[in-house]
Design an enzyme around this catalytic site. Structure first.
Site, PDB file in Angstrom:
ATOM      1  N   CYS A 135     -31.568  16.187  37.875  1.00 45.96           N
ATOM      2  CA  CYS A 135     -32.433  17.315  38.216  1.00 45.96           C
ATOM      3  C   CYS A 135     -33.905  16.905  38.240  1.00 45.96           C
ATOM      4  O   CYS A 135     -34.558  16.999  39.288  1.00 45.96           O
ATOM      5  CB  CYS A 135     -32.187  18.480  37.268  1.00 45.96           C
ATOM      6  SG  CYS A 135     -33.181  19.945  37.679  1.00 45.96           S
ATOM      7  N   GLU A 205     -26.780  18.912  42.805  1.00 47.06           N
ATOM      8  CA  GLU A 205     -28.148  19.173  43.263  1.00 47.06           C
ATOM      9  C   GLU A 205     -28.153  19.441  44.769  1.00 47.06           C
ATOM     10  O   GLU A 205     -28.793  20.379  45.248  1.00 47.06           O
ATOM     11  CB  GLU A 205     -29.052  17.974  42.953  1.00 47.06           C
ATOM     12  CG  GLU A 205     -29.552  17.895  41.529  1.00 47.06           C
ATOM     13  CD  GLU A 205     -30.493  19.019  41.165  1.00 47.06           C
ATOM     14  OE1 GLU A 205     -31.250  19.493  42.046  1.00 47.06           O
ATOM     15  OE2 GLU A 205     -30.478  19.451  40.000  1.00 47.06           O
TER      16      GLU A 205
END
Length: 226
Positions: A135, A205
């Protein structure tokens, strides 16, 4: 080459797919559907709440005050600093940030947080970091890529968002260093679990960006709205 260098090299394909994603490129161009941005903020607010929980679980696995201090600082950063890019997006769509909070996570976001929580509950501290690292790392490189490609000026609608993440290298580098130390002393089986957790987080993601641009919802919710 460090362990995290290897992780980055092994996942270059996913990183590049993220850079090329229409939502990410839309940030660079300063042109995004406001509905997609709203969908993103609603999901990302809840995602970051879960991210804080994962940091808390990592803190509970820490055995020294240096690690405890680090995870405490990361909780503070996520709670208070990461509001800034959300506010930039909220200004762009003309909706109060407070009105974008408390909404259910779409499937991809729900999958992502449960993936991280699984590793935080069942895995080692290194495995937890492996699930967390994509992230901040992908966002750092997104910001850097968009600056290099689009050279956004202060008038760019997402100037604050882009620069916030492009300048977040300290956070990413510190997490990488900690994972490198832990992974260096981990058995091969644990190293493989870390690699699996990292790659799946990279894939999620990408799915998160896709969720935003496609306005992803749960199947039952889609049926109700038709």
């Amino acid at each position: 080459m460090t362990f995290t260098d290897d992780l980055r090299k092994e996942n270059e394909d996913i990183f590049q797919m993220i850079f090329d994603h229409p939502f990410v490129q839309g940030i660079g161009k300063g042109e995004l559907p406001k509905e997609a941005v709203e969908h993103y903020i609603k999901a990302d607010f809840e995602f970051l709440n879960a991210f804080i929980q994962v940091y808390s679980l990592a803190l509970s696995k820490s055995t020294n005050r240096d690690d405890m201090t680090y995870f405490h600082e990361q909780i503070q950063f996520t709670l208070f600093d990461e509001v800034k890019p959300h506010l930039n997006f909220s200004e762009y769509i003309g909706v109060r940030f407070e009105d974008l909070q408390g909404h259910p996570l779409p499937p991809s976001g729900d999958h992502y947080i449960k993936h991280m929580l699984y590793h935080a509950y069942t895995g080692s501290l290194a495995e937890t970091l492996g699930a967390l690292l994509p992230c901040p790392w992908t966002y750092l490189e997104i910001g850097q890529e968009l600056i290099n490609k689009y050279h956004p000026t202060a008038e760019h609608p997402f100037h604050k968002w882009i620069h916030f993440y492009a300048e977040s290298g300290k956070e990413t580098e510190e997490m990488r260093k900690r994972l490198d130390v832990l992974a260096a002393n981990a058995p091969l089986e644990e190293q493989q679990r870390i690699k699996d957790a990292f790659r799946k987080s990279c894939q999620l993601e990408l799915a998160f960006w896709e969720m935003a641009i496609t306005y992803e919802t749960w199947s039952g919710d889609m049926a109700v709205t038709k």
